[in-house]
Write an enzyme that holds these catalytic residues in place. Structure first.
Site, PDB file in Angstrom:
ATOM      1  CG  ASP A 185     -62.087 -26.749  48.238  1.00  0.00           C
ATOM      2  OD1 ASP A 185     -62.921 -26.309  47.226  1.00  0.00           O
ATOM      3  OD2 ASP A 185     -62.005 -27.180  49.104  1.00  0.00           O
ATOM      4  CG  ASP A 209     -60.189 -23.250  50.504  1.00  0.00           C
ATOM      5  OD1 ASP A 209     -60.751 -22.204  51.189  1.00  0.00           O
ATOM      6  OD2 ASP A 209     -60.590 -24.373  50.662  1.00  0.00           O
ATOM      7  CG  ASP A 213     -58.922 -27.011  54.406  1.00  0.00           C
ATOM      8  OD1 ASP A 213     -58.215 -26.314  55.189  1.00  0.00           O
ATOM      9  OD2 ASP A 213     -59.754 -26.392  53.447  1.00  0.00           O
ATOM     10  NE  ARG A 265     -62.420 -21.084  57.869  1.00  0.00           N
ATOM     11  CZ  ARG A 265     -62.918 -21.634  57.058  1.00  0.00           C
ATOM     12  NH1 ARG A 265     -62.658 -22.207  56.198  1.00  0.00           N
ATOM     13  NH2 ARG A 265     -64.380 -21.262  56.826  1.00  0.00           N
TER      14      ARG A 265
END
Length: 387
Positions: A185, A209, A213, A265
């Protein structure tokens, strides 16, 4: 010893360059030691933090759900001396990739300042610490860090930026195993099906990205004291609304400084339990804390400064859900400081037992965060001085 030659080089390097002042002397830009940040107060006041016997004290300083991450505490030291010759299939001694794929625990440090441009994802093995203190270490301009099916990893003091997708290539993950990797990603740090991970005092920005994560059933994670800026989708917690293994996820996000140019986010959560505590938010373009699939979010002692736009004052956002669904989700705000019109939309049962699973540490008053979080990100640690 396997890494004796690099240790000898490292010791000679720092003997020659160590300042001639008293080892107890402080640099001109002195700062108070005991700030109330429990992680920093654990180790930063010791001017001998860089000694081999003292460096590993860091492994006992974590808080939150990732507090049991040992990293390479029980292994030897390894010194990275070669920032240029990255080989994803046959890494050579002296490189960072050679260190992180080894089977045994390792505490990885750096000979000096360096920029490492990886040719493909940096796949870790378990029980590793990357400790960038005492050098300016950047991982940038290529694929970056992937923790996949590993445990007990500490990443401290690294500047990670401008990460790009990698893959469609063979990449080694251990001395005895390598395999085909699909397109990645382009995350700064991707944590996939892993546990007991601590990311501390890193600076992250400008990745393809996410910056960090956490997905596919990962748990026991602490993300602390980092500085993040200039990025759209900052942190994703949980793979998808349908991936039920993420219901056991527990992540602590503490003492971070979320700076300029962040959009959304910060984090975005699915399922699981999330303790978002004592972070400083200097703004956001869309929202700060979001989620779907009924996560439990315990927001405590954070400092939210809303952007000037009238349409983005709300801290929270429920995604892919109607109000009659999300009004039952347990999202609460306790002791948060809201400035410039910021507001947090709570829901669910403020006293739900779910918050026990989403509580990982004691929250300091939000009014103290301009002191507690002022040194978030990579530290400028000098050998022989308090850091």
């Amino acid at each position: 010893m396997r890494y004796a030659w690099t240790l000898i080089l490292y010791i000679l390097f720092h003997i020659l360059l160590k300042p001639r002042n008293s080892p107890r002397a402080q640099p001109k830009n002195t700062h108070p030691c005991k700030t109330g940040n429990p992680i920093d107060d654990c180790w930063r006041c010791d001017p001998e933090w860089h000694n081999y016997t003292n460096r590993k004290i860091l492994a006992d300083c974590a808080v939150g759900f990732g507090r049991n991450a040992t990293g390479g505490r029980d292994g030897e030291f390894y010194v990275v001396t070669d920032p240029e010759n990255d080989d994803p299939i046959d890494p050579i001694p002296g490189t960072l990739r050679y260190a992180v794929i080894q089977e045994e625990p390792l505490w990885i440090i750096f000979e000096g300042d360096m920029v490492i441009r990886l040719k493909d994802e940096l796949l870790f093995n378990s029980f590793k610490t990357i400790d960038g203190r005492g050098a300016k270490v950047e991982i940038a301009g290529g694929p970056c860090i992937t923790l996949s099916y590993v445990t007990n990893v500490i990443i401290h003091g690294i500047h990670i930026h401008h990460c790009k997708p990698g893959g469609n290539a063979m990449v080694r993950k251990s001395p005895n195993q390598y395999g085909w990797r699909n397109i990645s990603d382009g995350d700064g740090i991707s944590i996939f099906s892993s546990a007991h991970v601590w990311i501390d005092h890193c600076t992250l920005s400008h990745c393809h990205d996410g910056l960090i994560d956490v997905t596919y059933g990962s748990t026991s994670i602490t993300i602390s004291n980092n500085y993040m800026a200039y990025h759209d989708e900052v942190m994703l917690m949980g793979h998808s609304d349908d991936f039920l293994l993420d219901k056991n996820m527990q992540v602590t996000i503490a003492f971070n400084y979320f700076g300029e140019g962040l959009v959304q986010r910060i984090p975005r959560c699915r399922h699981g339990y999330f303790h978002i505590v004592n972070n400083l938010y200097s703004g956001w373009e869309m929202y700060a804390i979001g989620g779907s699939a009924n996560p439990t979010i315990n927001s405590q002692g954070n400092y939210f400064i809303a952007p000037n736009s009238n349409s983005t004052k709300e801290v929270t956002r429920r995604i892919n859900s109607l109000e009659n669904e999300w009004k039952e989700w347990n999202w609460r705000s306790i002791g948060d400081l809201m400035l410039n019109g910021a507001f947090f939309t709570s829901s669910g049962n403020n006293n739900s037992q779910n918050y026990v699973k989403a509580s990982s540490m004691f929250a300091r008053p939000a009014s103290l965060l301009t002191t507690l979080n002022v040194t978030a990100g990579v530290l400028s640690c000098q050998i022989g001085y308090i850091c």
